[in-house]
Design an enzyme around this catalytic site. Structure first.
Site, PDB file in Angstrom:
ATOM      1  N   HIS A   1     -38.210   1.412 -24.676  1.00 34.66           N
ATOM      2  CA  HIS A   1     -37.554   0.272 -25.329  1.00 34.66           C
ATOM      3  C   HIS A   1     -37.888  -1.023 -24.599  1.00 34.66           C
ATOM      4  CE1 HIS A   1     -34.502   3.583 -26.268  1.00 34.66           C
ATOM      5  NE2 HIS A   1     -34.834   3.156 -27.475  1.00 34.66           N
TER       6      HIS A   1
ATOM      7  N   SER B   1     -37.744   9.167 -24.333  1.00 37.54           N
ATOM      8  CA  SER B   1     -36.867   9.243 -25.497  1.00 37.54           C
ATOM      9  C   SER B   1     -35.433   9.351 -25.005  1.00 37.54           C
ATOM     10  CB  SER B   1     -37.220  10.482 -26.328  1.00 37.54           C
ATOM     11  OG  SER B   1     -36.175  10.776 -27.231  1.00 37.54           O
ATOM     12  N   SER B   2     -34.514   8.733 -25.728  1.00 33.16           N
ATOM     13  CA  SER B   2     -33.103   8.845 -25.369  1.00 33.16           C
ATOM     14  C   SER B   2     -32.686  10.313 -25.375  1.00 33.16           C
ATOM     15  CB  SER B   2     -32.248   8.056 -26.355  1.00 33.16           C
ATOM     16  OG  SER B   2     -32.755   6.747 -26.486  1.00 33.16           O
TER      17      SER B   2
ATOM     18  N   LYS C   1     -44.551   5.743 -30.799  1.00 35.79           N
ATOM     19  CA  LYS C   1     -43.910   7.043 -30.570  1.00 35.79           C
ATOM     20  C   LYS C   1     -43.361   7.603 -31.888  1.00 35.79           C
ATOM     21  CE  LYS C   1     -40.813   9.994 -28.598  1.00 35.79           C
ATOM     22  NZ  LYS C   1     -39.824  10.089 -29.652  1.00 35.79           N
ATOM     23  N   ASP C   2     -42.811   6.725 -32.723  1.00 36.00           N
ATOM     24  CA  ASP C   2     -42.294   7.118 -34.036  1.00 36.00           C
ATOM     25  C   ASP C   2     -43.278   6.611 -35.091  1.00 36.00           C
ATOM     26  OD1 ASP C   2     -39.494   8.150 -33.213  1.00 36.00           O
ATOM     27  OD2 ASP C   2     -39.676   6.227 -32.199  1.00 36.00           O
TER      28      ASP C   2
ATOM     29  N   GLY D   1     -30.105   2.231 -28.787  1.00 37.73           N
ATOM     30  CA  GLY D   1     -29.477   2.188 -27.471  1.00 37.73           C
ATOM     31  C   GLY D   1     -29.880   3.328 -26.568  1.00 37.73           C
ATOM     32  N   TYR D   2     -29.108   3.490 -25.472  1.00 39.47           N
ATOM     33  CA  TYR D   2     -29.433   4.414 -24.387  1.00 39.47           C
ATOM     34  C   TYR D   2     -30.863   4.127 -23.929  1.00 39.47           C
ATOM     35  CZ  TYR D   2     -28.024   8.244 -21.436  1.00 39.47           C
ATOM     36  OH  TYR D   2     -27.634   8.989 -20.348  1.00 39.47           O
TER      37      TYR D   2
HETATM   38  P1  AMP Z   1     -34.765   4.351 -30.914  1.00 36.65           P
HETATM   39  O1  AMP Z   1     -33.734   3.743 -30.020  1.00 36.65           O
HETATM   40  O2  AMP Z   1     -35.126   5.752 -30.555  1.00 36.65           O
HETATM   41  O3  AMP Z   1     -34.456   4.143 -32.371  1.00 36.65           O
HETATM   42  O4  AMP Z   1     -36.104   3.515 -30.639  1.00 36.65           O
HETATM   43  C1  AMP Z   1     -36.135   2.121 -30.820  1.00 36.65           C
HETATM   44  C2  AMP Z   1     -37.574   1.648 -30.787  1.00 36.65           C
HETATM   45  O5  AMP Z   1     -38.165   2.001 -29.534  1.00 36.65           O
HETATM   46  C3  AMP Z   1     -38.433   2.308 -31.872  1.00 36.65           C
HETATM   47  O6  AMP Z   1     -39.341   1.347 -32.383  1.00 36.65           O
HETATM   48  C4  AMP Z   1     -39.155   3.384 -31.104  1.00 36.65           C
HETATM   49  O7  AMP Z   1     -40.399   3.747 -31.680  1.00 36.65           O
HETATM   50  C5  AMP Z   1     -39.359   2.706 -29.774  1.00 36.65           C
HETATM   51  N1  AMP Z   1     -39.576   3.706 -28.731  1.00 36.65           N
HETATM   52  C6  AMP Z   1     -38.812   4.809 -28.468  1.00 36.65           C
HETATM   53  N2  AMP Z   1     -39.357   5.539 -27.466  1.00 36.65           N
HETATM   54  C7  AMP Z   1     -40.497   4.897 -27.089  1.00 36.65           C
HETATM   55  C8  AMP Z   1     -41.519   5.150 -26.121  1.00 36.65           C
HETATM   56  N3  AMP Z   1     -41.475   6.212 -25.325  1.00 36.65           N
HETATM   57  N4  AMP Z   1     -42.543   4.268 -26.025  1.00 36.65           N
HETATM   58  C9  AMP Z   1     -42.605   3.191 -26.839  1.00 36.65           C
HETATM   59  N5  AMP Z   1     -41.683   2.892 -27.782  1.00 36.65           N
HETATM   60  C10 AMP Z   1     -40.641   3.732 -27.902  1.00 36.65           C
END
Ligand code: AMP
Length: 282
Positions: A34, A182-183, A146-147, A28-29
């Protein structure tokens, strides 16, 4: 967009969706990173499901679970606008009821990098992603580069546990100054936000050195560290030049490599990476 909370509701709603089903798991956020995953899923699949779950199992005791940013109404509006078909927002009690004791452990891939500095993190990630995959039963699941280590771990887990789905890797979306979205960026004060651009400057400096013929892993690591050290608000946790498949740290001359780092800017821990030596970028 149908919004569901319980596993029963999720299963009912999932049953009515036309395939192939694309799935984007998130905490989220939401930001443009995303949404880029959602758009990619929309472009490749007949229907798209998104989950929002801040997974307690992947946060260490001294990490930022309690202060992780949350704004469900905003997230819901953004996903509505992307014409997402199904949004699942499970609760922690439902994902980890009393008596829960079954964990998914990916071994070698989780030892270095983030795994070294965040013990237990990938056990939490692999377990929750396996549970999300079991519940949603997607045909394709979309993850961000990114991850990079998370992506490698999820790929390995999906393959090792025979999940009948394709894991799709999506490029990192960045702000104008290069900072990976990034959140956690929402936690940076204006000075820290400006300082945070040093991560991408460091990755770019090493990538440029590589493009100019530098192949010594130690020289590439040094290039990143030197650039990071120009920023007084940045504190390096690690810089790495690793094998993009095994994630093992590389010594001596490198060809293809994952350049990655974790850096504290103030109290906020940021990670970023680029790959060098890809056929298309070499
Ligand atoms: P998270 O909410 O941080 O767990 O991220 C959810 C998904 O979004 C994960 O697969 C992350 O790798 C992807 N994600 C997060 N930030 C980015 C970004 N800046 N660019 C592309 N994908 C992202």
């Amino acid at each position: 967009m149908k919004v569901v909370h319980s596993l029963q509701e999720l299963r009912m709603a999932r049953g009515g969706l036309p395939g192939p089903l694309g799935f984007v798991p998130t905490m989220g956020y939401l930001h443009e990173g995303h949404l880029s995953l959602v758009r990619r899923a929309k472009s490749e699949c007949a229907s798209v499901a998104v989950s929002i779950f801040v997974n307690p199992a992947q946060f260490g005791p001294s990490e930022d679970l309690a202060s992780y940013p949350v704004d469900l109404p905003r997230d819901q509006a953004l996903l509505e606008r992307e014409a997402v078909d199904l949004l699942w927002i499970p609760t922690a009690e439902q994902m980890y009821p009393a008596g829960f004791q079954t964990w998914v452990t990916v071994e070698e891939l989780t030892r270095p990098l983030e795994g070294e500095h965040r013990p237990g993190h990938f056990r939490g990630v692999a377990t929750v992603v396996a549970k999300l995959f079991n519940a949603v039963q997607p045909d394709r699941a979309y993850f961000g580069l990114k991850d990079a280590q998370q992506l490698a771990v999820v790929r390995r887990m999906a393959q090792d546990l025979d999940f009948p789905l394709e894991v799709v890797a999506c490029p990192t979306v960045r702000e104008a100054d290069g900072l990976a979205m990034s959140s956690r960026n929402s936690r940076l004060n204006p000075k820290e936000r400006q300082a945070a651009a040093v991560l991408y400057r460091a990755l770019s400096a090493a990538r440029q050195a590589y493009a100019g013929g530098e192949r010594e892993s130690e020289a590439l690591r040094r290039r990143m560290a030197e650039m990071l050290q120009t920023e007084p608000l940045a504190r390096i946790q690690y810089v790495s030049v690793a094998d993009p498949e095994t994630l093992a740290e590389l010594q001596g001359e490198v060809r293809r490599a994952l350049l990655s780092m974790a850096v504290f800017v103030g109290k906020t821990r940021l990670i970023d990476n680029v790959i060098v030596g890809d056929p298309e970028t070499a």
